[in-house]
Enzyme design. Structure first.
Site, short mmCIF file in Angstrom:
data_model
loop_
_atom_site.label_atom_id
_atom_site.label_comp_id
_atom_site.label_asym_id
_atom_site.label_seq_id
_atom_site.Cartn_x
_atom_site.Cartn_y
_atom_site.Cartn_z
N ILE A 184 41.99 46.23 30.14
CA ILE A 184 41.61 45.15 28.43
C ILE A 184 41.15 46.32 27.76
N ASP A 187 35.83 57.21 29.42
CA ASP A 187 36.56 57.14 30.97
C ASP A 187 36.02 57.72 32.05
N ASP A 236 31.08 59.85 33.74
CA ASP A 236 30.49 59.36 34.48
C ASP A 236 29.66 58.21 33.74
N THR A 269 31.45 39.10 29.81
CA THR A 269 32.22 38.32 30.10
C THR A 269 31.84 36.48 30.50
N ASP A 270 31.86 35.42 30.26
CA ASP A 270 32.63 34.10 30.92
C ASP A 270 31.10 33.50 31.72
N GLU A 271 31.71 34.99 33.18
CA GLU A 271 31.42 34.53 34.13
C GLU A 271 29.64 34.30 34.03
N TYR A 313 28.30 40.47 40.42
CA TYR A 313 29.17 40.94 39.37
C TYR A 313 28.92 40.59 38.48
N SER A 314 28.54 38.84 37.96
CA SER A 314 28.08 38.73 36.97
C SER A 314 26.99 38.84 36.65
N ALA A 315 26.08 38.93 37.76
CA ALA A 315 24.35 39.40 37.84
C ALA A 315 24.78 40.35 36.90
N LYS A 354 26.39 41.53 35.00
CA LYS A 354 27.22 41.33 33.52
C LYS A 354 26.25 41.05 32.74
N TYR A 405 42.72 31.34 48.28
CA TYR A 405 41.31 31.05 48.53
C TYR A 405 40.80 29.47 48.60
N HIS A 462 31.64 31.18 45.20
CA HIS A 462 33.25 30.84 44.31
C HIS A 462 32.78 29.86 43.22
P1 NAD Z 1 38.69 47.18 34.48
O1 NAD Z 1 38.30 47.44 36.04
O2 NAD Z 1 40.58 47.23 34.53
O3 NAD Z 1 39.06 48.34 33.98
C1 NAD Z 1 37.70 49.27 34.04
C2 NAD Z 1 37.24 50.68 33.05
O4 NAD Z 1 36.18 50.96 33.62
C3 NAD Z 1 38.50 51.73 34.04
O5 NAD Z 1 39.17 51.97 33.89
C4 NAD Z 1 37.37 52.43 34.80
O6 NAD Z 1 37.65 53.90 35.54
C5 NAD Z 1 36.25 52.59 34.10
N1 NAD Z 1 34.74 52.40 34.95
C6 NAD Z 1 33.92 52.01 36.13
N2 NAD Z 1 33.13 52.51 36.20
C7 NAD Z 1 33.11 53.16 34.98
C8 NAD Z 1 31.69 54.98 34.58
N3 NAD Z 1 30.96 54.57 35.38
N4 NAD Z 1 32.00 55.67 33.26
C9 NAD Z 1 33.31 55.64 33.17
N5 NAD Z 1 33.90 54.97 33.15
C10 NAD Z 1 33.68 53.89 34.24
O7 NAD Z 1 38.26 46.28 33.76
P2 NAD Z 1 39.25 45.02 32.72
O8 NAD Z 1 39.50 44.00 33.51
O9 NAD Z 1 39.80 46.28 31.59
O10 NAD Z 1 37.75 45.43 32.44
C11 NAD Z 1 36.84 45.53 30.80
C12 NAD Z 1 35.86 44.84 30.55
O11 NAD Z 1 36.07 43.43 30.16
C13 NAD Z 1 34.70 44.74 31.65
O12 NAD Z 1 32.84 44.63 31.16
C14 NAD Z 1 34.75 43.42 31.89
O13 NAD Z 1 33.24 42.90 32.74
C15 NAD Z 1 35.01 42.38 31.26
N6 NAD Z 1 36.13 41.88 30.69
C16 NAD Z 1 37.09 41.62 32.08
C17 NAD Z 1 38.40 40.05 31.57
C18 NAD Z 1 39.12 40.23 33.11
O14 NAD Z 1 39.77 38.72 33.01
N7 NAD Z 1 39.48 41.16 33.23
C19 NAD Z 1 37.31 39.02 31.23
C20 NAD Z 1 36.75 38.65 30.40
C21 NAD Z 1 35.15 40.66 30.07
O1 DAU Z 2 36.19 34.83 34.27
C1 DAU Z 2 36.77 36.27 33.37
C2 DAU Z 2 36.45 37.27 35.02
O2 DAU Z 2 37.65 37.29 34.55
C3 DAU Z 2 36.00 38.61 34.63
O3 DAU Z 2 34.33 38.50 33.89
C4 DAU Z 2 36.67 39.25 35.93
O4 DAU Z 2 36.33 40.68 35.31
C5 DAU Z 2 37.80 38.71 36.26
O5 DAU Z 2 37.88 39.38 37.38
C6 DAU Z 2 38.51 37.92 36.25
O6 DAU Z 2 37.12 36.89 37.10
P1 DAU Z 2 38.21 35.96 38.36
O7 DAU Z 2 37.12 36.17 40.23
O8 DAU Z 2 37.72 35.12 37.90
O9 DAU Z 2 39.34 36.49 38.41
P2 DAU Z 2 40.47 36.54 39.96
O10 DAU Z 2 41.69 37.47 39.30
O11 DAU Z 2 39.79 37.59 41.22
O12 DAU Z 2 40.53 35.22 40.15
C7 DAU Z 2 40.76 33.99 39.50
C8 DAU Z 2 40.54 32.97 40.82
O13 DAU Z 2 41.49 33.23 41.48
C9 DAU Z 2 39.38 32.49 40.79
O14 DAU Z 2 39.07 31.06 41.45
C10 DAU Z 2 40.18 33.22 42.33
C11 DAU Z 2 41.62 32.96 43.59
N1 DAU Z 2 42.18 34.24 43.58
C12 DAU Z 2 42.24 35.60 43.34
C13 DAU Z 2 42.13 36.53 44.80
C14 DAU Z 2 42.52 37.68 44.01
C15 DAU Z 2 42.85 33.08 44.90
O15 DAU Z 2 42.86 32.23 45.18
N2 DAU Z 2 43.21 34.36 45.42
C16 DAU Z 2 43.23 36.12 45.44
O16 DAU Z 2 44.02 37.12 46.16
#
Ligand code: NAD
Ligand code: DAU
Length: 355
Positions: free
Chosen positions: A14, A35, A61, A132-134, A157-159, A161, A214, A291
């Site tokens: 993101i 980063d 970091d 996150t919504d989690e 993770y969600s704890a 966040k 899953y 889950h």
């Molecule tokens: P990501 O894992 O793709 O990217 C995380 C980035 O943070 C990476 O570039 C990593 O190198 C950097 N990073 C990790 N640890 C670090 C540290 N100690 N110091 C500096 N940089 C560090 O994550 P994402 O999916 O892009 O999510 C970004 C943010 O949005 C997160 O805070 C996540 O909780 C939140 N978020 C993600 C989703 C989703 O669906 N992916 C949804 C809602 C919120």
């Molecule tokens: O809701 C926002 C969150 O969405 C973000 O905060 C997290 O950073 C992001 O990783 C994501 O969390 P989820 O756990 O929902 O995403 P994930 O892609 O890991 O899994 C999506 C759903 O799919 C979940 O119900 C688990 C399931 N799954 C996931 C994987 C990786 C499978 O069934 N098989 C898989 O291999």
């Protein structure tokens, strides 16, 4: 003089979309992307803007207090958009400590550095925390999360966040630090690391590998195209009210199994396979421990107060995403090599097939 804005985690999924949007749309800002470049951070994501005059990269970091403080001394930031995090639920179950360090300690380090830097003048400054919504926990078949839903995180993770969100709010209440938090649903789109559901499935379909669903695949997620999340962040950063929380979601709920089947259908067409070929790769595997069953976000506050709405439908977004991964197979191969291969084997070869 350009206004310095810090974006943390800008080399991730993101973050890279947010950095690109800010660098291109706000030429009056100097965007500093800080980063650590963990397995999830990849500067290739930003190759197209790395030479822009208003962009800088700093390898930092956020757990390292001293580096964070010197970064603030160097740039005198006027705004912070904090995305850096450990973000994958399955990894948090394997090793929660990394999540405590980056997501909790890292966030507190940033809050402290921001406070020290802005203490004498907080006017027109903003610390924007991306969450996150989690944090709200899990829903049954009915209902949705609003900004008032009590926190009830279920995974490490969600704890972590949720804890960071609480610290951000505590700094608003205690020190009057101007903060905003947004809580977003599941994102998808280009540049997402293929450990998350959609890119993992795309990669496996492409390589004719099993598609690990899953449990029974009944869990529900609310999907949003990543550029629509970046647009919401831009809007909230500029028009949101300090002290407030905004939920962001796609109004787009899918059961995992239906989503995987939909992806198979799209990819069969694109890969010239006959319909139904890729679905045969679906394999039901042991469920994720604890889950969360269903997430659903009510984003009416953001829509009503700030006028945001998603710009692409799910079909359009998924088409774009699949096209991007098929056109960028080198990106995929690069990120899937090395450590990720080991992680993948550990997570999936040890997961029992249940159907
Ligand atoms: P990501 O894992 O793709 O990217 C995380 C980035 O943070 C990476 O570039 C990593 O190198 C950097 N990073 C990790 N640890 C670090 C540290 N100690 N110091 C500096 N940089 C560090 O994550 P994402 O999916 O892009 O999510 C970004 C943010 O949005 C997160 O805070 C996540 O909780 C939140 N978020 C993600 C989703 C989703 O669906 N992916 C949804 C809602 C919120
Ligand atoms: O809701 C926002 C969150 O969405 C973000 O905060 C997290 O950073 C992001 O990783 C994501 O969390 P989820 O756990 O929902 O995403 P994930 O892609 O890991 O899994 C999506 C759903 O799919 C979940 O119900 C688990 C399931 N799954 C996931 C994987 C990786 C499978 O069934 N098989 C898989 O291999």
């Amino acid at each position: 003089m350009l206004k310095s804005i810090l974006i943390t985690g800008g080399a991730g999924f993101i973050g890279s979309h947010v950095v690109r949007r800010f660098v291109k749309n706000h030429p009056d800002y100097l965007i500093v992307n800080a980063d650590k470049l963990t397995y999830a951070g990849n500067l290739e994501n930003l190759a197209d803007i790395e030479n822009y005059n208003n962009y800088r990269f700093e390898k930092i970091d956020i757990v390292d207090k001293k580096s964070v403080l010197s970064l603030f001394e160097k740039y005198r930031f006027e705004g912070v958009i904090h995305l850096a995090a450990e973000s994958h639920v399955d990894r948090s179950i394997e090793s929660p400590d990394d999540f405590v360090m980056t997501n909790v300690v890292g966030t507190v380090n940033l809050l402290n550095a921001t406070l020290a830097s802005w203490n004498s003048d907080m006017n027109n400054k903003l610390f924007y925390h991306v969450s996150t919504d989690e944090v709200y926990g899990t829903l049954g078949k009915e209902g949705y999360f609003t900004e008032k839903t009590p926190y009830d995180p279920k995974s490490p993770y969600s704890a972590s966040k949720a804890s960071s969100d609480h610290f951000v709010r505590a700094y608003f209440n205690t020190y009057k630090l101007p903060v905003i938090i947004s809580n977003c649903s599941n994102n998808y789109g280009p540049n997402q690391f293929p450990e998350k559901l959609i890119p993992l499935m795309i990669n496996n379909i492409r390589n004719n590998k099993p598609l690990p669903v899953y449990g029974k695949g009944e869990n529900v997620r609310d999907w949003l195209y990543v550029e629509d999340h970046a647009a919401a962040i831009d809007l909230i950063f500029h028009k949101g009210k300090p002290g407030e929380t905004y939920n962001i979601g796609g109004d787009n709920e899918w059961k995992n199994i239906d989503l995987v089947k939909f992806l198979c259908k799209i990819m069969d067409k694109k890969l010239g396979r006959s319909e139904g070929t890729s679905e045969k790769l679906i394999t039901f595997v042991t469920d994720r421990p604890g889950h969360d069953f269903r997430y659903s976000i009510n984003s009416s506050k953001l829509k009503k107060e700030l006028g945001w709405k998603p710009s692409v439908t799910f079909s359009e977004g998924l088409e774009k995403t699949v096209d991007w991964y098929l056109e960028n197979s080198r990106w995929l191969e690069n990120v899937v090599s090395g450590e990720y291969e080991k992680y993948y084997e550990k997570m999936y070869l040890n997961r029992n097939r249940i159907g």
